[in-house]
Motif scaffolding. Structure first.
Motif, short mmCIF file in Angstrom:
data_model
loop_
_atom_site.label_atom_id
_atom_site.label_comp_id
_atom_site.label_asym_id
_atom_site.label_seq_id
_atom_site.Cartn_x
_atom_site.Cartn_y
_atom_site.Cartn_z
N ASP A 1 0.99 -1.29 0.06
CA ASP A 1 0.04 -0.06 -0.10
C ASP A 1 0.86 1.10 0.02
O ASP A 1 1.42 1.62 0.94
N SER A 2 1.08 2.00 -1.07
CA SER A 2 1.74 3.30 -1.21
C SER A 2 1.38 4.24 -0.65
O SER A 2 1.77 5.22 -0.49
N ARG A 3 -0.05 4.37 -0.05
CA ARG A 3 -0.39 5.45 0.65
C ARG A 3 0.19 5.69 2.01
O ARG A 3 0.08 6.68 2.69
N ILE A 4 0.73 4.75 2.50
CA ILE A 4 1.43 4.99 3.78
C ILE A 4 2.69 6.00 3.63
O ILE A 4 3.08 6.59 4.52
N LEU A 5 2.85 6.52 2.54
CA LEU A 5 3.92 7.75 2.35
C LEU A 5 3.23 8.87 2.92
O LEU A 5 3.59 9.90 3.50
N ILE A 6 1.93 8.90 2.97
CA ILE A 6 1.06 10.32 3.71
C ILE A 6 1.51 10.29 5.15
O ILE A 6 1.47 11.48 5.61
N LEU A 7 1.64 9.22 5.71
CA LEU A 7 2.03 9.07 7.09
C LEU A 7 3.43 9.81 7.35
O LEU A 7 3.52 10.44 8.26
N PHE A 8 4.26 9.25 6.56
CA PHE A 8 5.63 9.92 6.86
C PHE A 8 5.58 11.32 6.35
O PHE A 8 6.31 12.04 7.15
N ARG A 9 5.00 11.88 5.40
CA ARG A 9 4.94 13.14 5.25
C ARG A 9 4.16 14.00 6.51
O ARG A 9 4.47 14.88 7.00
N MET A 10 2.94 13.54 6.74
CA MET A 10 2.25 14.02 7.97
C MET A 10 3.24 13.95 9.37
O MET A 10 2.94 14.96 10.28
N ASN A 11 4.00 13.15 9.57
CA ASN A 11 4.69 12.87 10.56
C ASN A 11 5.98 13.90 10.81
O ASN A 11 6.34 14.38 11.55
N THR A 12 6.33 14.51 9.35
CA THR A 12 7.57 15.38 9.09
C THR A 12 6.88 16.74 9.33
O THR A 12 7.51 17.72 9.47
N GLY A 13 5.65 16.96 8.83
CA GLY A 13 5.04 18.19 8.80
C GLY A 13 5.35 18.94 7.52
O GLY A 13 5.13 20.17 7.38
N LEU A 14 5.85 18.38 6.72
CA LEU A 14 6.25 18.76 5.12
C LEU A 14 5.13 19.05 4.32
O LEU A 14 3.97 18.18 4.44
N SER A 15 5.10 19.76 3.31
CA SER A 15 4.10 20.08 2.49
C SER A 15 4.42 19.10 1.50
O SER A 15 5.44 18.48 1.24
N ARG A 16 3.34 18.84 0.61
CA ARG A 16 3.70 17.77 -0.53
C ARG A 16 4.76 18.42 -1.48
O ARG A 16 5.52 17.72 -2.03
#
Length: 140
Positions: free
Chosen positions: A33-48
């Motif tokens: 499931d490639s959608r777990i990338l959003i968790l990494f982005r949200m964890n860092t607080g970075l914009s897309r």
């Protein structure tokens, strides 16, 4: 095409990865499931945009992966993403950071969409007004 992953989807994804403390298992999770990338982005607080730059990928690619519209299909790509994530994200992921950044992202995204809709509606009204006859302009 999804607009964005829902909060429920995000929590379900977090349950899959919350106990992971080593990057060895991340490629397997990315293949499933490639959608777990959003968790990494949200964890860092970075914009897309910033997240895509750190991954050395385009914003469209990372957005499609986060929404599940695109999948990581090869082990080499999964390892590439995992090695890039290892450079700037620490495991285990923090659910508090993810939840607060998700809410902030959601409100910022909706506000941006609203402002773009207003701008485009205004531009559309101006373009329509140019096509009016003089009688129609006076009526307007």
């Amino acid at each position: 095409m999804e607009f964005r992953p829902s909060e429920k989807d995000t929590l379900e994804l977090f349950e899959k990865i919350q106990k992971e403390e080593e990057y060895d298992k991340i490629p397997d999770l990315l293949l499933k499931d490639s959608r777990i990338l959003i968790l990494f982005r949200m964890n860092t607080g970075l914009s897309r945009n910033d997240f895509a730059k750190k991954l050395s990928k385009s914003v469209e690619t990372t957005g499609n992966l986060e929404r599940g519209n695109k999948k990581i299909t090869t082990v080499q790509k999964a390892k590439f993403y995992s090695s890039k994530l290892k450079e700037f994200v620490e495991l285990p992921l923090d659910v508090g950071k993810i939840a607060s950044n998700y809410k902030k992202w959601k409100t910022d995204d909706l506000e941006g969409r609203r402002l773009r809709a207003i701008k485009n509606a205004k531009l559309g009204g101006i373009a329509s007004a140019k096509r009016l006859s003089s009688e129609q302009r006076s009526i307007r």
